[in-house]
Design a protein around this motif. Structure first.
Motif, PDB file in Angstrom:
ATOM      1  N   ASP A   1       0.700  -1.349   0.030  1.00  0.00           N
ATOM      2  CA  ASP A   1      -0.096  -0.122   0.159  1.00  0.00           C
ATOM      3  C   ASP A   1       0.813   1.392  -0.222  1.00  0.00           C
ATOM      4  N   GLN A   2       2.227   1.311  -0.090  1.00  0.00           N
ATOM      5  CA  GLN A   2       3.047   2.128  -0.296  1.00  0.00           C
ATOM      6  C   GLN A   2       4.123   1.808  -1.192  1.00  0.00           C
ATOM      7  N   ILE A   3       4.119   2.744  -2.466  1.00  0.00           N
ATOM      8  CA  ILE A   3       5.184   2.422  -3.347  1.00  0.00           C
ATOM      9  C   ILE A   3       5.859   3.798  -3.758  1.00  0.00           C
ATOM     10  N   TYR A   4       6.798   3.561  -4.691  1.00  0.00           N
ATOM     11  CA  TYR A   4       7.452   4.682  -5.334  1.00  0.00           C
ATOM     12  C   TYR A   4       6.995   4.825  -6.875  1.00  0.00           C
ATOM     13  N   LEU A   5       7.346   5.907  -7.360  1.00  0.00           N
ATOM     14  CA  LEU A   5       6.966   6.182  -8.922  1.00  0.00           C
ATOM     15  C   LEU A   5       7.396   5.166  -9.799  1.00  0.00           C
ATOM     16  N   ASN A   6       8.506   4.678  -9.642  1.00  0.00           N
ATOM     17  CA  ASN A   6       9.165   3.730 -10.466  1.00  0.00           C
ATOM     18  C   ASN A   6       8.916   2.578 -10.014  1.00  0.00           C
ATOM     19  N   GLU A   7       7.772   2.162  -9.362  1.00  0.00           N
ATOM     20  CA  GLU A   7       7.744   0.759  -8.582  1.00  0.00           C
ATOM     21  C   GLU A   7       6.171   0.228  -8.895  1.00  0.00           C
ATOM     22  N   ASP A   8       6.073  -1.063  -9.453  1.00  0.00           N
ATOM     23  CA  ASP A   8       4.886  -1.407  -9.847  1.00  0.00           C
ATOM     24  C   ASP A   8       3.857  -1.735  -8.732  1.00  0.00           C
ATOM     25  N   LEU A   9       2.585  -1.357  -9.016  1.00  0.00           N
ATOM     26  CA  LEU A   9       1.293  -1.697  -7.849  1.00  0.00           C
ATOM     27  C   LEU A   9       1.053  -3.316  -8.450  1.00  0.00           C
ATOM     28  N   VAL A  10       1.098  -4.091  -7.663  1.00  0.00           N
ATOM     29  CA  VAL A  10       0.659  -5.539  -7.847  1.00  0.00           C
ATOM     30  C   VAL A  10      -0.851  -5.489  -7.518  1.00  0.00           C
ATOM     31  N   TYR A  11      -1.848  -5.981  -8.282  1.00  0.00           N
ATOM     32  CA  TYR A  11      -3.060  -6.297  -7.700  1.00  0.00           C
ATOM     33  C   TYR A  11      -3.410  -7.577  -8.034  1.00  0.00           C
ATOM     34  N   SER A  12      -4.443  -8.209  -7.610  1.00  0.00           N
ATOM     35  CA  SER A  12      -5.059  -9.549  -7.867  1.00  0.00           C
ATOM     36  C   SER A  12      -6.619  -9.711  -7.259  1.00  0.00           C
ATOM     37  N   ASP A  13      -7.291 -10.618  -7.646  1.00  0.00           N
ATOM     38  CA  ASP A  13      -8.425 -10.759  -7.282  1.00  0.00           C
ATOM     39  C   ASP A  13      -8.832 -12.398  -7.150  1.00  0.00           C
ATOM     40  N   ASN A  14      -9.354 -12.971  -5.944  1.00  0.00           N
ATOM     41  CA  ASN A  14      -9.737 -14.190  -6.128  1.00  0.00           C
ATOM     42  C   ASN A  14     -11.245 -14.613  -5.385  1.00  0.00           C
ATOM     43  N   THR A  15     -11.995 -13.596  -5.769  1.00  0.00           N
ATOM     44  CA  THR A  15     -13.415 -13.844  -5.319  1.00  0.00           C
ATOM     45  C   THR A  15     -13.938 -14.966  -6.047  1.00  0.00           C
ATOM     46  N   LYS A  16     -14.710 -15.705  -5.378  1.00  0.00           N
ATOM     47  CA  LYS A  16     -15.345 -16.871  -5.608  1.00  0.00           C
ATOM     48  C   LYS A  16     -16.443 -16.471  -6.489  1.00  0.00           C
ATOM     49  N   GLY A  17     -16.423 -17.274  -7.742  1.00  0.00           N
ATOM     50  CA  GLY A  17     -17.504 -16.841  -8.833  1.00  0.00           C
ATOM     51  C   GLY A  17     -17.504 -15.782  -9.604  1.00  0.00           C
ATOM     52  N   ALA A  18     -16.388 -15.093  -9.498  1.00  0.00           N
ATOM     53  CA  ALA A  18     -16.016 -13.790 -10.107  1.00  0.00           C
ATOM     54  C   ALA A  18     -15.710 -14.170 -11.653  1.00  0.00           C
ATOM     55  N   SER A  19     -16.359 -13.272 -12.738  1.00  0.00           N
ATOM     56  CA  SER A  19     -16.114 -13.245 -14.119  1.00  0.00           C
ATOM     57  C   SER A  19     -15.878 -11.870 -14.725  1.00  0.00           C
ATOM     58  N   LYS A  20     -16.032 -10.981 -13.885  1.00  0.00           N
ATOM     59  CA  LYS A  20     -15.903  -9.713 -14.457  1.00  0.00           C
ATOM     60  C   LYS A  20     -15.301  -8.725 -13.420  1.00  0.00           C
ATOM     61  N   TRP A  21     -14.303  -7.958 -13.881  1.00  0.00           N
ATOM     62  CA  TRP A  21     -13.518  -7.184 -12.942  1.00  0.00           C
ATOM     63  C   TRP A  21     -13.307  -5.636 -13.570  1.00  0.00           C
ATOM     64  N   LEU A  22     -13.201  -4.860 -12.844  1.00  0.00           N
ATOM     65  CA  LEU A  22     -13.161  -3.379 -13.147  1.00  0.00           C
ATOM     66  C   LEU A  22     -11.965  -2.661 -11.853  1.00  0.00           C
ATOM     67  N   TRP A  23     -10.865  -2.588 -12.134  1.00  0.00           N
ATOM     68  CA  TRP A  23      -9.887  -1.862 -11.403  1.00  0.00           C
ATOM     69  C   TRP A  23      -9.903  -0.368 -11.452  1.00  0.00           C
ATOM     70  N   GLU A  24     -10.023   0.499 -10.689  1.00  0.00           N
ATOM     71  CA  GLU A  24      -9.872   2.082 -10.914  1.00  0.00           C
ATOM     72  C   GLU A  24      -8.879   2.471 -10.086  1.00  0.00           C
ATOM     73  N   PHE A  25      -7.897   3.041 -10.451  1.00  0.00           N
ATOM     74  CA  PHE A  25      -6.573   3.404  -9.664  1.00  0.00           C
ATOM     75  C   PHE A  25      -6.754   4.992  -9.324  1.00  0.00           C
ATOM     76  N   GLY A  26      -7.969   5.685  -9.195  1.00  0.00           N
ATOM     77  CA  GLY A  26      -7.865   7.088  -8.365  1.00  0.00           C
ATOM     78  C   GLY A  26      -7.499   7.987  -9.410  1.00  0.00           C
ATOM     79  N   ASN A  27      -7.007   7.840 -10.380  1.00  0.00           N
ATOM     80  CA  ASN A  27      -6.731   9.024 -11.232  1.00  0.00           C
ATOM     81  C   ASN A  27      -7.056   8.973 -12.561  1.00  0.00           C
ATOM     82  N   GLY A  28      -8.163   8.262 -13.038  1.00  0.00           N
ATOM     83  CA  GLY A  28      -8.932   8.108 -13.901  1.00  0.00           C
ATOM     84  C   GLY A  28      -8.528   6.991 -15.016  1.00  0.00           C
ATOM     85  N   GLU A  29      -7.595   6.172 -14.640  1.00  0.00           N
ATOM     86  CA  GLU A  29      -7.134   5.235 -15.353  1.00  0.00           C
ATOM     87  C   GLU A  29      -7.683   3.972 -14.666  1.00  0.00           C
TER      88      GLU A  29
END
Length: 321
Positions: free
Chosen positions: A54-82
């Protein structure tokens, strides 16, 4: 009459038992339905997503993942419009700041993560300057010697004739087969830039005439200049500075030119590089004379003749007299 009464009472008792049984079954069914409903509701409203840090630098990757049971669709919003629509992935922010990363699963389940992106702190640049010492002129079919000055783990030389890496290591020996002006490139593992060195390669003279430089006014300056730089090497001055001055100015970059040496009355022959290297370890050497043999129609020398003596030997001779 009594039998009828007893029979009626038995029927009533059975009826009550059935009613109680029905009530118990109904309660159990209702409890089961409530349990199933709550379990389904609980699972349906739980997102099993996470981020690596939850704390990274500009030149560092944010690694994200989801293992929700039965999930088939995901939308990640990064707080900057992307956004991203993958289950797992990495994302890199381009500005520092505090962000809320939100994931929406199956279009309705959500989870949020606060992220602190810190500005990249530039690490101090280590001094990785690499330089090349060596001649700027050479002759076809004669070996050229170049040396890398500086600290590096990997040193790869390309002499510009083959189009590939020719030599590896701090010292490079190479023989050109065609005349021309070449760019020598040195690649290292820690240099901030590619190091280059230009060298001019010419054809050898068709004939050599052993013309000894006579000690006239102009020639005397040449002789004194050579002797002075040799003496500086013998006195422990910077080797590369004086050595490559002589190599480039008087010997056309040929470090293997012959040297006829007269040391304390003993004569022997060696090459220029070996002779100058020995000077650095000789201790108390005095250069008495240094003459050169010139190639015809050229300022380049084909032979160096040196007469020298050691200071300790001279003192011993004086004392014996």
């Amino acid at each position: 009459m009594q039998d009828d009464y007893n029979n009626g009472r038995s029927v009533e008792t059975n009826r009550q038992n059935y009613i109680i049984l029905y009530i118990i079954v109904a309660i159990l069914l209702l409890a089961g339905l409530i349990f199933l409903f709550k379990s389904s509701l609980f699972e349906e409203n739980t997102v099993n997503a996470k981020i690596l840090k939850d704390q990274i630098y500009l030149n560092e990757d944010l690694v994200y993942s989801d293992n929700t049971k039965g999930a088939s669709k995901w939308l990640w919003e990064f707080g900057n419009g992307e956004r991203a629509t993958t289950q797992n992935g990495v994302y890199r922010f381009n500005k520092p700041g505090a962000y809320i990363v939100r994931v929406t699963v199956n279009g309705k389940l959500q989870q949020q993560f606060p992220i602190d992106v810190k500005d990249t702190v530039a690490a101090p640049i280590k001094d990785t300057l690499i330089t090349i010492n060596g001649p700027t002129q050479g002759i076809v079919n004669e070996e050229v010697r170049l040396e890398a000055q500086g600290n590096a783990r990997i040193l790869e030389w390309s002499f510009g004739e083959t189009g590939r890496v020719d030599v590896k290591g701090p010292t490079a020996l190479y023989t050109y087969h065609s005349p021309g002006i070449y760019t020598v490139r040195l690649n290292t593992d820690n240099s901030l830039r590619q190091v280059i060195h230009r060298i001019r390669i010419t054809n050898p003279d068709s004939a050599l005439v052993n013309t000894l430089v006579a000690p006239g006014e102009g020639e005397r300056k040449v002789v004194d200049d050579i002797r002075a730089h040799l003496q500086a090497i013998a006195n422990g001055a910077d080797f590369n500075n004086h050595y490559y001055y002589l190599v480039n100015k008087y010997f056309c970059g040929d470090e293997r030119v012959s040297v006829n040496l007269d040391a304390n009355g003993d004569t022997k022959q060696t090459d220029l590089y070996s002779y100058c290297m020995r000077l650095t370890f000789g201790g108390g050497v005095n250069i008495d004379e240094a003459q050169v043999t010139l190639r015809p129609k050229s300022n380049c020398s084909s032979l160096l003749t040196v007469k020298q003596h050691s200071a300790t030997s001279a003192q011993g001779i004086k004392r014996s007299r």
